[in-house]
Motif scaffolding. Structure first.
Motif, PDB file in Angstrom:
ATOM      1  N   ILE A  26     -21.310 -75.506 -47.256  1.00  0.00           N
ATOM      2  CA  ILE A  26     -20.135 -75.364 -47.491  1.00  0.00           C
ATOM      3  C   ILE A  26     -19.192 -74.281 -46.483  1.00  0.00           C
ATOM      4  O   ILE A  26     -18.373 -74.467 -45.709  1.00  0.00           O
ATOM      5  CB  ILE A  26     -19.235 -75.291 -48.861  1.00  0.00           C
ATOM      6  CG1 ILE A  26     -20.143 -77.157 -49.433  1.00  0.00           C
ATOM      7  CG2 ILE A  26     -18.085 -75.490 -49.015  1.00  0.00           C
ATOM      8  CD1 ILE A  26     -19.768 -77.143 -50.745  1.00  0.00           C
ATOM      9  N   VAL A  27     -20.436 -73.260 -46.946  1.00  0.00           N
ATOM     10  CA  VAL A  27     -19.207 -71.557 -46.182  1.00  0.00           C
ATOM     11  C   VAL A  27     -19.263 -72.035 -44.800  1.00  0.00           C
ATOM     12  O   VAL A  27     -18.312 -71.599 -43.896  1.00  0.00           O
ATOM     13  CB  VAL A  27     -20.599 -70.624 -46.478  1.00  0.00           C
ATOM     14  CG1 VAL A  27     -19.848 -68.946 -45.985  1.00  0.00           C
ATOM     15  CG2 VAL A  27     -20.090 -70.035 -47.902  1.00  0.00           C
ATOM     16  N   GLU A  28     -20.693 -72.480 -44.300  1.00  0.00           N
ATOM     17  CA  GLU A  28     -21.457 -72.693 -42.881  1.00  0.00           C
ATOM     18  C   GLU A  28     -20.221 -73.487 -42.161  1.00  0.00           C
ATOM     19  O   GLU A  28     -19.947 -73.627 -41.207  1.00  0.00           O
ATOM     20  CB  GLU A  28     -22.434 -73.072 -43.084  1.00  0.00           C
ATOM     21  CG  GLU A  28     -23.443 -71.881 -43.283  1.00  0.00           C
ATOM     22  CD  GLU A  28     -24.788 -72.124 -42.351  1.00  0.00           C
ATOM     23  OE1 GLU A  28     -25.326 -73.220 -42.377  1.00  0.00           O
ATOM     24  OE2 GLU A  28     -25.833 -71.240 -43.258  1.00  0.00           O
ATOM     25  N   LEU A  29     -19.291 -74.322 -43.226  1.00  0.00           N
ATOM     26  CA  LEU A  29     -18.504 -75.214 -42.327  1.00  0.00           C
ATOM     27  C   LEU A  29     -16.978 -74.234 -41.462  1.00  0.00           C
ATOM     28  O   LEU A  29     -16.953 -75.202 -40.185  1.00  0.00           O
ATOM     29  CB  LEU A  29     -18.095 -76.339 -43.341  1.00  0.00           C
ATOM     30  CG  LEU A  29     -18.985 -77.566 -44.085  1.00  0.00           C
ATOM     31  CD1 LEU A  29     -17.744 -78.290 -44.819  1.00  0.00           C
ATOM     32  CD2 LEU A  29     -19.813 -78.226 -42.626  1.00  0.00           C
ATOM     33  N   GLY A  30     -16.938 -73.828 -42.094  1.00  0.00           N
ATOM     34  CA  GLY A  30     -16.006 -72.648 -41.620  1.00  0.00           C
ATOM     35  C   GLY A  30     -16.402 -71.332 -41.143  1.00  0.00           C
ATOM     36  O   GLY A  30     -15.737 -70.722 -41.042  1.00  0.00           O
ATOM     37  N   SER A  84     -28.835 -76.568 -43.965  1.00  0.00           N
ATOM     38  CA  SER A  84     -27.819 -76.064 -43.732  1.00  0.00           C
ATOM     39  C   SER A  84     -27.495 -75.487 -41.650  1.00  0.00           C
ATOM     40  O   SER A  84     -28.653 -75.958 -41.381  1.00  0.00           O
ATOM     41  CB  SER A  84     -27.995 -74.317 -44.028  1.00  0.00           C
ATOM     42  OG  SER A  84     -29.479 -73.750 -43.451  1.00  0.00           O
ATOM     43  N   ALA A  85     -26.939 -75.081 -41.697  1.00  0.00           N
ATOM     44  CA  ALA A  85     -26.540 -75.038 -39.810  1.00  0.00           C
ATOM     45  C   ALA A  85     -28.158 -74.232 -39.828  1.00  0.00           C
ATOM     46  O   ALA A  85     -28.077 -74.264 -37.799  1.00  0.00           O
ATOM     47  CB  ALA A  85     -25.345 -74.416 -39.341  1.00  0.00           C
ATOM     48  N   VAL A 120     -34.548 -75.889 -36.798  1.00  0.00           N
ATOM     49  CA  VAL A 120     -35.859 -76.983 -36.159  1.00  0.00           C
ATOM     50  C   VAL A 120     -35.677 -77.196 -35.138  1.00  0.00           C
ATOM     51  O   VAL A 120     -36.272 -77.941 -34.376  1.00  0.00           O
ATOM     52  CB  VAL A 120     -35.126 -78.103 -37.546  1.00  0.00           C
ATOM     53  CG1 VAL A 120     -36.154 -79.474 -36.790  1.00  0.00           C
ATOM     54  CG2 VAL A 120     -35.452 -78.244 -38.535  1.00  0.00           C
ATOM     55  N   GLU A 121     -34.551 -77.359 -34.547  1.00  0.00           N
ATOM     56  CA  GLU A 121     -34.286 -77.647 -32.956  1.00  0.00           C
ATOM     57  C   GLU A 121     -35.007 -77.330 -31.925  1.00  0.00           C
ATOM     58  O   GLU A 121     -34.932 -76.821 -30.901  1.00  0.00           O
ATOM     59  CB  GLU A 121     -31.990 -78.558 -32.306  1.00  0.00           C
ATOM     60  CG  GLU A 121     -31.880 -78.854 -33.486  1.00  0.00           C
ATOM     61  CD  GLU A 121     -32.933 -80.570 -32.775  1.00  0.00           C
ATOM     62  OE1 GLU A 121     -33.050 -80.839 -32.308  1.00  0.00           O
ATOM     63  OE2 GLU A 121     -32.948 -81.289 -33.791  1.00  0.00           O
TER      64      GLU A 121
END
Length: 297
Positions: free
Chosen positions: A85-89, A283-284, A290-291
């Motif tokens: 959630i924190v990483e969304l913004g 998470s982001a 992974v990518e």
């Protein structure tokens, strides 16, 4: 659930993790007496003893361990959800804990991590170098790197490297006094360097295959190591044949330090994969990792 009950449960888990009221109190930034009162309150509410206290240490009771096993995955999942959630913004951030063998860390993981960490300074990665088959759920790790054929079925696996092959090798000095084996059965007449597996504790049985025929060969020799690099070194020093991952000895084969035999009995198999629990909320930062590792060859 009442808010104070959640606080009590978190306090209990801290004491169980630290096995010390002193360290847990410092971690939670509370006094030892307040922490002791919290634990007594929780034990009274549940009607069971959760911790056993001695002058030297604190340990969990059977009931306490059951509570730990219930709480840990639930609270870990809450932490991951909050981080997402924190990483969304915000920019991708947070700590990723991963286990890997030394070879995979050197040749695959670190080359991918270097540009990722430079581009995203808020991301932290902790790498545990371990050749055993680590249980990433029990050890509270986010992911691991393992050869594809060793993966558990309940894991998501992402291919991060090319196919691998085994290689049976010996030194020129060894072959001056021993004929080259032509079939796996010939290995019974050879001195071989054994590898003790860290995960199972047994000796590695050399796995070979030709035309669909699979063979597992138990070999014998003077020396046993639990480290693949030492197995290779012993082979280079003439103490017998070694069976190891091909990419560990490509340079030695190319320069003639080691001679390869039984190559037709060593077909390719799935190479390194990144694996993680299927229920994991990504998470982001983890998605970026992974990518960065995904094999595109």
């Amino acid at each position: 659930m009442r808010r104070d009950r959640l606080i009590d449960l978190n306090a209990f888990l801290s004491v169980a993790d630290e096995q010390s009221f002193t360290r847990a109190a410092a971690k939670l930034n509370v006094s030892q007496s307040a922490l002791s009162h919290t634990i007594r309150r929780l034990e009274t509410h549940l009607g069971v003893r959760l911790l056993t206290r001695t002058t030297r240490r604190v340990s969990v009771t059977e009931a306490g361990q059951k509570l730990v096993d219930t709480l840990r995955p639930a609270l870990d999942d809450i932490d991951r959800q909050l981080a997402a959630i924190v990483e969304l913004g915000d920019k991708p951030s947070g700590t990723i804990r991963i286990t890997s063998s030394r070879r995979a860390a050197e040749t695959i993981l670190w080359p991918a991590l270097k540009p990722l960490l430079r581009d995203y300074p808020e991301i932290k990665v902790e790498v545990s170098i371990d050749s055993s088959l680590t249980d990433i759920v029990a050890e509270r790790l986010d992911a691991g790197i393992r050869l594809g054929e060793q993966l558990a079925k309940d894991m998501i696996a992402v291919r991060i490297g090319p196919e691998q092959r085994m290689a049976v090798v010996g030194s020129p000095a060894y072959f001056e006094n021993h004929p080259k084996p032509l079939t796996p059965q010939d290995l019974a007449d050879h001195s071989c360097v054994n590898l003790r597996l860290l995960s199972a504790g047994g000796l590695y049985a050399w796995e070979m295959e030709k035309n669909g025929r699979e063979i597992r060969v138990r070999v014998d020799g003077q020396i046993i190591f639990n480290d693949a690099q030492m197995v290779i070194k012993a082979a280079m020093d003439g103490f017998g044949l070694a069976c190891t991952l091909e990419d560990h000895v490509l340079e030695q084969i190319a320069d003639g330090t080691l001679i390869r035999v039984l190559e037709e009995w060593c077909p390719p198999f799935p190479g390194y994969h990144l694996y993680y629990p299927s229920r994991r909320q990504q998470s982001a930062a983890f998605t970026l990792l992974v990518e960065a590792l995904r094999y595109r060859g």
